[in-house]
Scaffold this active site. Sequence first.
Site, PDB file in Angstrom:
ATOM      1  N   ARG A   1       0.854  -1.182   0.000  1.00  0.00           N
ATOM      2  CA  ARG A   1       0.000   0.000   0.000  1.00  0.00           C
ATOM      3  C   ARG A   1       0.892   1.235   0.000  1.00  0.00           C
ATOM      4  O   ARG A   1       1.952   1.247   0.627  1.00  0.00           O
ATOM      5  CB  ARG A   1      -0.884   0.022   1.253  1.00  0.00           C
ATOM      6  CG  ARG A   1      -1.996  -1.004   1.255  1.00  0.00           C
ATOM      7  CD  ARG A   1      -3.100  -0.688   0.233  1.00  0.00           C
ATOM      8  NE  ARG A   1      -4.138  -1.703   0.210  1.00  0.00           N
ATOM      9  CZ  ARG A   1      -4.159  -2.732  -0.644  1.00  0.00           C
ATOM     10  NH1 ARG A   1      -3.224  -2.872  -1.565  1.00  0.00           N
ATOM     11  NH2 ARG A   1      -5.141  -3.609  -0.588  1.00  0.00           N
TER      12      ARG A   1
ATOM     13  N   HIS B   1      -0.840   0.593  -9.645  1.00  0.00           N
ATOM     14  CA  HIS B   1      -1.556  -0.345  -8.761  1.00  0.00           C
ATOM     15  C   HIS B   1      -2.097  -1.522  -9.577  1.00  0.00           C
ATOM     16  O   HIS B   1      -3.302  -1.825  -9.546  1.00  0.00           O
ATOM     17  CB  HIS B   1      -2.691   0.368  -8.010  1.00  0.00           C
ATOM     18  CG  HIS B   1      -3.066  -0.352  -6.734  1.00  0.00           C
ATOM     19  ND1 HIS B   1      -3.454   0.291  -5.597  1.00  0.00           N
ATOM     20  CD2 HIS B   1      -3.075  -1.682  -6.423  1.00  0.00           C
ATOM     21  CE1 HIS B   1      -3.716  -0.600  -4.635  1.00  0.00           C
ATOM     22  NE2 HIS B   1      -3.491  -1.811  -5.126  1.00  0.00           N
TER      23      HIS B   1
END
Lengths: 310, 310
Positions: free
Chosen positions: A225, A273
Amino acid sequence: MNALLVSTKPATMQVWREELLALDPALDIRLHPESGPVEDITAAVTWNHPPEDLYRYPNLKLLISMGAGVDHLFRPPGPPPGVAVVRLVDRLLTTAMSEYVLLAVLRHHRQDAGYRALQARREWEELPAPDTEATRIGVMGLGNLGADAARKLAALNFQVAGWSRTPKQLDGIETFAGADGLMPFLARTDILVCLLPLTPETEGIINARTLAGLPHGAYVINAARGAHVVEEDLLAALDSGQVSGATLDVFRTEPLPREHRFWTHPNVILTPHAASITIPRSVAPQVIDNLARLREGRPLANVVDVSVGY
Amino acid sequence: MNALLVSTKPATMQVWREELLALDPALDIRLHPESGPVEDITAAVTWNHPPEDLYRYPNLKLLISMGAGVDHLFRPPGPPPGVAVVRLVDRLLTTAMSEYVLLAVLRHHRQDAGYRALQARREWEELPAPDTEATRIGVMGLGNLGADAARKLAALNFQVAGWSRTPKQLDGIETFAGADGLMPFLARTDILVCLLPLTPETEGIINARTLAGLPHGAYVINAARGAHVVEEDLLAALDSGQVSGATLDVFRTEPLPREHRFWTHPNVILTPHAASITIPRSVAPQVIDNLARLREGRPLANVVDVSVGY
């Protein structure tokens, strides 16, 4: 009524509905925000859904993350009290993440930036051969994703160690744990791979202090993350040479703003991502399975410990 | 006299001498071209040595290739009759070659060219996720190098098949063999990896006919020998899109001439014959061991079949 709320990007929601109905045509599926009467909803499968919205459903009993990460469910105010939380555990998600990590490790290890520059100049020059067995990789996070990446890297003859909050054992992999284990783990790590869950404890764990604890010239890979990294600290370490380069899939702000220095830093390789993307067809069966377990009062699979947030 | 002739690049010869003497200080080592009386030489460890020169040593009994490949020993006139030929089989050579292949496969599989172009334009865009279990890799050559690469690719969940001259069996890997097996093998191969020995049979095996036998848009990786490829045919296939890209470590002419189109082709990634480099320290023990076997009349290790040239 026993309805399932589905919430993610609109195009993806349609795919989820199709794949779930293909397995169980009797399912009553509601796509956010058209959930119908709030009393109907007993379970929800979501990605980046506003956590406070889930407090509107008085009969919600089960919350299913649409991925391996569940931090999106624990943003304040967190999941409603008494609601069980489960994650997806998927061979394809794990496979894809390990591919991403292996590509980033091998690209750095095999001096790819140097060879690409040589090709661009049409220069035939052999660079010093890397020493795999002397190259120390450190994997932060030893859940499903971290353990798989660590094992696959060890199978390639790298020296692999792992760090996790609580002590873990993996064959052929040296393990460190907890706050006391972190700096010794970093001190022996040439290539740092972050696959941690995001929790209040791991937020900002890649910062000036921990980056300074790596050997000079270490390499950083973050596929967990964005909030694991203090981005200004990583940029400073890249600029000073303390960190020789980074491969990043996740960022504090996504999409990464166009003016962010990561886009153009010569030693940063980034992806949007995209390291590991949930494929609804692959994971629909475990959603159906957990709904059946809920209905029949059997123990749920892949349960998240709500007290620690992963 | 029992002297060992060493022949390769001058700087590398010095390293070889040091590593061999570290293990056996009594060795009588001669660095080409200062071999002393030709009668003294009973064994030679060489790389790209002129084959005809070896006919000058009347007592030469053993020829040791300084790598896994032995084609350099079989260029006309080939090794002198009656001289035994052995290759190096080295964990580090194998490890390095498999790393090279994995990097090339993963880079293509994970759409790295697309993501690099997006980063250069600062565009946040997710490309379609690749399907690893549907991606078919074909490894040509199932010797030590090919078998290791095939196993490591299979461990990443790719569909791996292998092709070799004579039938071979590998767990979890579909195998094809001989002239009859070649076209069926190519027809099911999305990513072709060449790790063949170079022999008269395999010279030019990657040509217009075999490239046309691959599915449209297949990818080609050659880390064996440049002469396996008909370079004009590969360029034509790259230009037409029949082959979507290639990663090449070896070439017909090395160093690759500056004007060669491979240097600048947008879909070619190249390295300067650096996929796997012999590290003298790692292989010196097996050279010492084979010299002892020769002296004591025991069977040699890693013997090359002179009749087939590998």
